[in-house]
Design an enzyme around this catalytic site. Structure first.
Site, short mmCIF file in Angstrom:
data_model
loop_
_atom_site.label_atom_id
_atom_site.label_comp_id
_atom_site.label_asym_id
_atom_site.label_seq_id
_atom_site.Cartn_x
_atom_site.Cartn_y
_atom_site.Cartn_z
N LYS A 156 0.84 -1.22 0.00
CA LYS A 156 0.00 0.00 0.00
C LYS A 156 0.87 1.27 0.00
CE LYS A 156 -4.60 1.24 1.67
NZ LYS A 156 -5.26 1.27 0.37
C1 LIG Z 1 -5.27 -1.84 -4.39
C2 LIG Z 1 -6.27 -2.19 -3.35
N1 LIG Z 1 -6.78 -3.43 -3.32
C3 LIG Z 1 -7.69 -3.79 -2.39
C4 LIG Z 1 -8.14 -2.90 -1.45
C5 LIG Z 1 -9.11 -3.35 -0.40
O1 LIG Z 1 -8.48 -3.43 0.85
P1 LIG Z 1 -9.22 -3.16 2.20
O2 LIG Z 1 -10.39 -4.07 2.25
O3 LIG Z 1 -8.22 -3.47 3.25
O4 LIG Z 1 -9.64 -1.74 2.20
C6 LIG Z 1 -7.65 -1.61 -1.46
C7 LIG Z 1 -8.14 -0.60 -0.53
O5 LIG Z 1 -7.87 -0.23 0.43
C8 LIG Z 1 -6.67 -1.25 -2.41
O6 LIG Z 1 -6.16 -0.02 -2.43
#
Ligand SMILES: Cc1ncc(COP(=O)(O)O)c(C=O)c1O
Length: 315
Positions: free
Chosen positions: A165
Site C-alpha cells: 500500500k
Molecule cells: C489496491 C487495493 N486493493 C484492495 C483494497 C481493499 O483493501 P481493504 O479491504 O483493506 O480496504 C484496497 C483498498 O484499500 C486497495 O487499495
C-alpha cells in the site's frame, strides 16, 4: 460541483494529526521538498467508521487490523513505526472526537519518508499523519457496477509490492480507475502481466460460480484486503465455500456473480464487465447475503461481529 469533486471533502472545523500533534486540518501542511511528496514514499491506510444513530456511536471498522497492516507495510519501506497499533488506534478515536464527527467517516493515516532533500536513497526520517473526512456509502445495493478490464497491467511484487500500500504505487490503479471513468464505466479491473486477474482499482474481486466464492490469491499482486478477510469470515459463518486461486479474464465473464470489496467500495455487486452482463445483471443472491451481514455488522447491529468494531464516543 459534480459528485467526484464533492466526495471526501473535510469541514473547516476538522483536525488532523501531523508530526506528533493535533492541528486544524487546513493548517496541516508539509514541505514541497518532502521525500514522500517527491517520490511517493509513504504507506497509507483507508479506514471507515460507521455511525449508528440509535446508539449515537461511531464504530471504527477493524482499526487494529489496519494499523497492524500499516506497521508491517512500513517495514517493507524500512520505516519502523515505534507507536503500537493500539496507540495509533487511540489517537484515531481522539481525532474523530476532536472533529466532532457523528456520521460515517473515512480515515486516512500515512507513514511517510519526511527527509527534505533531493535524492532517492532513504534517510532514517519518517513521520506519521492522519485526517478524517465525512464519507457515506460508495453506492447503493440496488445499483450494480459496470466494469471494464483495464488496458493497464497491475504492478508486480518485484516492481512495487502491491501488498505494501505504497502511496506512489497508486498511480497504477489511478490509471485504471480513470480509464474506466473516461470510457463511461464505474470501475476498472486489472490483469497481471501474464494475463491472469489481479484485482479491481482499489478493491479486491470475488466471483461466484455454482455457489462457490472465488477470489484471487495474495501472490497475484493484490492488496491483502481487510474487507476481503471480512468476506471470508462471513462466508464461513454462512456456510458458503470459498477458495483463493488464480483466474483468467474469461472466467469473469462466465461467472454467476461478481463483486468487488474494499474499505472505500465496501461490498459492491458488478452488473457487467466489458459490456457482458454478469448473471441477470443485478446484484446476485450470494452477494446480497454477504452484503446484508456486512452492512449490519459494520454499523454495530450484529453482536456476533462486535469484535470488528472500536467505539469512538462511549469507551
Ligand atoms: C489496491 C487495493 N486493493 C484492495 C483494497 C481493499 O483493501 P481493504 O479491504 O483493506 O480496504 C484496497 C483498498 O484499500 C486497495 O487499495
Amino acid at each position: 460541483m459534480n459528485p467526484h469533486e464533492q466526495r471526501g471533502k473535510a469541514p473547516e472545523t476538522a483536525y488532523a494529526f501531523l508530526e506528533g500533534k493535533f492541528v486544524p486540518l487546513h493548517e496541516a501542511k508539509i514541505s514541497i521538498m518532502t521525500h514522500a511528496f517527491l517520490y511517493g514514499s509513504g504507506v497509507f491506510e483507508g479506514i471507515r467508521a460507521y455511525y449508528n444513530s440509535a446508539n449515537d456511536e461511531v464504530y471504527v471498522l477493524k482499526l487494529i487490523e489496519h494499523y497492524t497492516r500499516m506497521r508491517n507495510n512500513a517495514h517493507i519501506l524500512m520505516m519502523e513505526i515505534t507507536q503500537s497499533a493500539q496507540h495509533l488506534a487511540e489517537l484515531t478515536c481522539e481525532m474523530i472526537r476532536k472533529c466532532g464527527y457523528r456520521e460515517d467517516v473515512y480515515i486516512r493515516p500515512m507513514a511517510y519518508k519526511s527527509a527534505q532533500r533531493i535524492g532517492l536513497k532513504w534517510d532514517k526520517n519518517h513521520e506519521f499523519m492522519m485526517f478524517a473526512v465525512p464519507m457515506g456509502s460508495y453506492l447503493t445495493k440496488e445499483r450494480p457496477l459496470n466494469c471494464m478490464v483495464s488496458s493497464w497491467r497491475r504492478i508486480q511484487d518485484n516492481a512495487i509490492p502491491p501488498r505494501a500500500k505504497v502511496s506512489g504505487s497508486y498511480v497504477n490503479v489511478s490509471l485504471a480507475a480513470n480509464e474506466a471513468r473516461e470510457n463511461g464505466y464505474d470501475e476498472g479491473l486489472l490483469l497481471n502481466e501474464d494475463g491472469s486477474v489481479s484485482e479491481a482499482a482499489g478493491m479486491n474481486i470475488f466471483l461466484v460460480r455454482s455457489g462457490h466464492l472465488i477470489t484471487t490469491p495474495v501472490y497475484d499482486n493484490v492488496l491483502e484486503g481487510i474487507t476481503r478477510a471480512c468476506v471470508f469470515e462471513i462466508a464461513k459463518d454462512l456456510g458458503i465455500p470459498y477458495e483463493e486461486r488464480s483466474m483468467n479474464r474469461s472466467e469473469l465473464y462466465a461467472s454467476d456473480e461478481v463483486f468487488i470489496c474494499g474499505t472505500g467500495a465496501e461490498i459492491s455487486g458488478v452488473g457487467s464487465i466489458d459490456r457482458r452482463q454478469i448473471g441477470d445483471g443485478k446484484t446476485g443472491p450470494v452477494t446480497n447475503k454477504i452484503q446484508d451481514v456486512f452492512f449490519d455488522a459494520v454499523r454495530g447491529n450484529n453482536p456476533k461481529y462486535k469484535n470488528w468494531l472500536t467505539p469512538v464516543w462511549h469507551r
